[in-house]
Design an enzyme around this catalytic site. Structure first.
Site, PDB file in Angstrom:
ATOM      1  N   HIS A   1      -2.925  -6.327  -0.297  1.00  0.00           N
ATOM      2  CA  HIS A   1      -2.833  -7.553  -1.050  1.00  0.00           C
ATOM      3  C   HIS A   1      -3.387  -8.844  -0.292  1.00  0.00           C
ATOM      4  O   HIS A   1      -3.739  -9.818  -1.156  1.00  0.00           O
ATOM      5  CB  HIS A   1      -1.328  -7.902  -0.645  1.00  0.00           C
ATOM      6  CG  HIS A   1      -0.279  -7.057  -1.404  1.00  0.00           C
ATOM      7  ND1 HIS A   1       1.054  -7.013  -1.364  1.00  0.00           N
ATOM      8  CD2 HIS A   1      -0.751  -6.137  -2.479  1.00  0.00           C
ATOM      9  CE1 HIS A   1       1.452  -6.116  -2.192  1.00  0.00           C
ATOM     10  NE2 HIS A   1       0.576  -5.410  -2.843  1.00  0.00           N
TER      11      HIS A   1
ATOM     12  N   HIS B   1      -5.513  -0.039 -11.404  1.00  0.00           N
ATOM     13  CA  HIS B   1      -6.651  -0.548 -10.287  1.00  0.00           C
ATOM     14  C   HIS B   1      -8.017   0.049 -10.467  1.00  0.00           C
ATOM     15  O   HIS B   1      -8.881  -0.758 -10.309  1.00  0.00           O
ATOM     16  CB  HIS B   1      -6.098  -0.037  -8.929  1.00  0.00           C
ATOM     17  CG  HIS B   1      -4.847  -0.991  -8.686  1.00  0.00           C
ATOM     18  ND1 HIS B   1      -5.018  -2.222  -8.059  1.00  0.00           N
ATOM     19  CD2 HIS B   1      -3.483  -0.657  -8.499  1.00  0.00           C
ATOM     20  CE1 HIS B   1      -3.653  -2.806  -7.851  1.00  0.00           C
ATOM     21  NE2 HIS B   1      -2.933  -1.818  -8.195  1.00  0.00           N
TER      22      HIS B   1
END
Length: 403
Positions: free
Chosen positions: A245, A375
């Site tokens: 993150h 992703h």
């Protein structure tokens, strides 16, 4: 030879890999609408229900495939989208259920991806795209955006009558991605303003914690540093600092700055988040790969290597290289693609192993199979696109360059 992020030969390889990923996921579409979780061979996993999350992600992915001119992408995207306008949608209370058979809650995380799916589908001219985007915008602003706080709440009950006290950064992170995309598709700067407010909160909080991002908060936005200590490998809300993150926010900050150049603080914050994530996460146990999480001193907690962390590292390095032109980012970019090629890309059956253990051996304790392409596909495009607009509108404007 030019460095990899700008090398035309590498861009041709990226384009090939994009199309290989889209071929792997072609069986995701459910004939009744929605997208199915894929197993290690790209087959629908009957143990997993059709979900709002995967239906949104695959709508987005195959909308991008449509914009890239990949035959067969549009029908897949439209079937995935049909699940979002049909059986996953709550016609009584509005919003979207987590999955077929699960009518328990309404989550910011899921709704952020519906917003992204609507924007990407609209950009691609898909049937139902504008209607989905309009519905997602209305629900998101009404139910999840907290104007006073300048960030998103996390979880409601199914009827939108009881708001959970938990507040989280993960849902806000994907909301920022969706907000920036909606702004790029619609031209509505209110979405950009919302995204910038969330980014400011995350940057200020991360700075106060040595650039490790506290993920979990109570209803007053007070950090909960011990949250999920008993579930350190939780797929969405793990204990501690989530290395991936930090990398993902680094990239998002640069997208936001490109959309609003006057917010120059975003660029240096992006550098700081990237540097901390790399120091804490990359090859810290003597083996290549990013650990999943650390404690608040930077010590590794969960050492498994999640594929999405590598993809976000690749994308962040590409974005930083584009923004600053510093060759250290090009070196990291190449290092992580080399790592992915050696360990995480499945050269036999396609796509990426979604989880490796600390020895870089495939495992499935958190992520069984290869559920989706969100992703990995984005990692094939970041180096080929400008920082603004976001992915789908950038591809729609043919900004990928020649291949």
């Amino acid at each position: 030879m030019s460095s990899w992020p700008t090398n035309p030969a590498h861009h041709r390889w990226l384009d090939q890999h994009t199309r290989e990923l889209l071929a792997f996921g072609r069986r995701t579409a459910d004939p009744a609408g929605g997208a199915r979780w894929l197993d290690a061979r790209g087959r629908p996993d009957p143990r997993q229900p059709v979900s709002t999350l995967l239906s949104s992600r695959m709508t987005h992915v195959y909308a991008v495939g449509t914009l890239l001119g990949v035959p067969g992408a549009a029908p897949i995207a439209e079937l995935a989208l049909r699940g979002l306008t049909g059986r996953l949608c709550d016609e009584q209370h509005g919003g979207w259920f987590p999955a077929l058979g699960d009518r328990t809650v309404k989550a910011c995380y899921d709704h952020a991806f519906v917003l992204l799916a609507g924007a990407s589908a609209t950009s691609a001219g898909l049937t139902g795209g504008p209607a989905l985007l309009a519905a997602a915008e209305e629900v998101f602003v009404r139910r999840f955006w907290d104007e006073d706080a300048g960030r998103c709440v996390d979880t409601w009950n199914a009827g939108f009558t009881v708001l959970d006290g938990y507040r989280g950064v993960n849902g806000n992170m994907h909301a920022v991605e969706a907000m920036l995309t909606v702004a790029g598709v619609t031209g509505d700067d209110a979405w950009l303003e919302r995204a910038l407010r969330v980014c400011r909160f995350v940057a200020d909080t991360a700075r106060a914690h040595d650039w490790r991002i506290p993920e979990h908060y109570d209803e007053h936005w007070r950090p909960l540093p011990e949250f999920h200590r008993d579930q350190p490998d939780h797929p969405f809300k793990p204990y501690g600092a989530t290395v991936g993150h930090g990398l993902e926010w680094s990239r998002l900050f640069l997208h936001a700055e490109a959309a609003r150049p006057a917010e120059s603080w975003l660029a240096e914050a992006a550098r700081s988040l990237f540097d901390r994530a790399v120091r804490d996460g990359w090859a810290v146990d003597g083996r290549p790969g990013f650990v999943y999480t650390t404690d608040w001193t930077g010590a590794a907690v969960v050492r498994d290597r999640m594929h999405w962390v590598t993809t976000e590292a690749i994308s962040a390095a590409a974005a930083l290289h584009r923004r600053f032109g510093d060759e250290q980012y090009a070196t990291w970019y190449r290092t992580w693609w080399d790592y992915a090629a050696a360990y995480q890309v499945d050269h036999e059956h396609g796509s990426w192993f979604h989880q490796l253990d600390a020895e870089n051996v495939p495992t499935e304790t958190v992520w069984p199979g290869k559920p989706d392409l969100y992703h990995s596909l984005q990692a094939t495009l970041t180096a080929r696109l400008p920082l603004t607009p976001m992915l789908a509108p950038a591809v729609a404007q043919k900004l990928t360059g020649p291949v």
